[in-house]
Design an enzyme around this catalytic site. Sequence first.
Site, short mmCIF file in Angstrom:
data_model
loop_
_atom_site.label_atom_id
_atom_site.label_comp_id
_atom_site.label_asym_id
_atom_site.label_seq_id
_atom_site.Cartn_x
_atom_site.Cartn_y
_atom_site.Cartn_z
N CYS A 199 -52.27 26.93 -44.09
CA CYS A 199 -52.63 26.44 -42.76
C CYS A 199 -51.82 27.19 -41.71
CB CYS A 199 -52.33 24.94 -42.70
SG CYS A 199 -52.40 24.21 -41.06
N HIS A 218 -59.40 33.96 -30.64
CA HIS A 218 -60.50 33.10 -30.18
C HIS A 218 -60.09 32.22 -29.01
CE1 HIS A 218 -58.38 31.24 -33.60
NE2 HIS A 218 -58.56 30.08 -32.98
N ASN A 260 -57.98 35.54 -46.39
CA ASN A 260 -56.89 35.24 -47.33
C ASN A 260 -55.51 35.11 -46.72
OD1 ASN A 260 -58.77 35.38 -49.49
ND2 ASN A 260 -58.59 37.62 -49.46
N HIS A 273 -56.47 26.06 -38.54
CA HIS A 273 -55.42 25.33 -37.84
C HIS A 273 -56.04 24.23 -36.99
CE1 HIS A 273 -55.87 28.84 -34.80
NE2 HIS A 273 -56.54 27.82 -34.31
N HIS A 308 -57.11 18.50 -44.73
CA HIS A 308 -55.74 18.85 -44.30
C HIS A 308 -55.67 19.00 -42.79
CE1 HIS A 308 -51.81 21.03 -44.53
NE2 HIS A 308 -52.29 21.58 -43.42
N GLU A 309 -56.59 19.78 -42.23
CA GLU A 309 -56.55 20.04 -40.78
C GLU A 309 -56.75 18.77 -39.98
OE1 GLU A 309 -55.37 22.71 -39.74
OE2 GLU A 309 -55.47 23.73 -41.68
N HIS A 360 -46.69 18.88 -41.30
CA HIS A 360 -46.67 19.31 -42.69
C HIS A 360 -45.66 18.52 -43.51
CE1 HIS A 360 -48.64 23.44 -41.79
NE2 HIS A 360 -49.52 22.57 -42.23
N ASP A 415 -50.35 14.43 -79.88
CA ASP A 415 -49.20 14.21 -79.00
C ASP A 415 -48.53 15.51 -78.60
OD1 ASP A 415 -49.52 11.45 -79.11
OD2 ASP A 415 -48.24 11.26 -80.88
#
Length: 466
Positions: free
Chosen positions: A92, A168, A178, A183, A218-219, A228, A379
């Site tokens: 983020c 932007h 990537n 945000h 998340h955002e 966070h 196990d």
Amino acid sequence: MLHLKTLPFLFFFHTQLATALPVPPEHLEEKNMKTAENYLRKFYHLPSNQFRSARNATMIAEKLKEMQRFFGLPETGKPDAATIEIMEKPRCGVPDSGDFLLTPGSPKWTHTNLTYRIINHTPQMSKAEVKTEIEKAFKIWSVPSTLTFTETLEGEADINIAFVSRDHGDNSPFDGPNGILAHAFQPGRGIGGDAHFDSEETWTQDSKNYNLFLVAAHEFGHSLGLSHSTDPGALMYPNYAYREPSTYSLPQDDINGIQTIYGPSDNPVQPTGPSTPTACDPHLRFDAATTLRGEIYFFKDKYFWRRHPQLRTVDLNFISLFWPFLPNGLQAAYEDFDRDLVFLFKGRQYWALSAYDLQQGYPRDISNYGFPRSVQAIDAAVSYNGKTYFFVNNQCWRYDNQRRSMDPGYPTSIASVFPGINCRIDAVFQQDSFFLFFSGPQYFAFNLVSRRVTRVARSNLWLNCP
């Protein structure tokens, strides 16, 4: 690699020599320092345009320690390998310290019936798919709180959602595929509450690339006023990690956060979420353990700890981050050194992995090993000298890896094969001339030469706990 048969031998020789040489240490150190400085400017408020000096070196070291503290790394103040590994993960764009483009007042909505508007869409998904994932992401936050979310198709909305790229217009440009995925801004007027997603990322509804639901959820936490979390299992942890959306429930750390701001829901029974296991919990018990090409993996619920023998570090990860096709709650695992495979078990199913790749034809049923229907789960397991030992309740089974069948005389009691091991085994792996048996919060070091237990200690010593 290109075949250069038509080129002069001398050019070929120099090309091969250049590609074979390692990166000089000073170049790698400079590259890591640039990576660290860029990261610290974005997420830890390191001032920009700082020239190199003793004073600024001290500031960088302090910021590095702050970042390392946040992620639970050793506070070296240096851009070491473990630190750079964290810095290079997709994440983020909201800083981990301080506020993100401060909005006036307290970062909390004064009303609980919030509206949102999807301004545009990503070309990788249909409008209906985007709408569905956004709705699911908001629902994650409405269930444990008093908040409600309603989509509006036009006019003003509390939270505007847009897919944008590079610069932007909000002084927080994206960096292409990537890197920074998205945000959002804390509650407030104007840009407050808005969430932006990098349109150059590949957005999906599954484990490929970046799952829109997980990133959006998340955002929207930021849109509601959450910062966070240092909890690596929390939704509000800054780094991206895939988790299966169909079974996803909001972790307890996030539930606590949203209820602190807006109060609990009106439901008579409050929802509870999963908690991240704590390495130094004195009651910690592992679900499974195995080696994998020199590293040691300890599994617990939907997580695993990875111990690096050379680095002496231990990191916590989601199983789904490395192996999205594996279930949570694995019960046994072992490495077959001769075949360079790792086998993992849950219930009557097992999977075979080559490093991080699933082998074809899996999962399979444990009847392939010769287990009867009465055995419903294993196990623990470990392979050594051409034999694989399986532990089920208080019994030990031994499988011949060459003949691919169980050895005669098995199953038998664990104590008869491994004197001094008189308990049910949760996990086991082999290291040097020892089997390390884990049972509850303890481990037993069994010497394969002397055939006796030589040490009993706390399991989480393997996780660097004091």
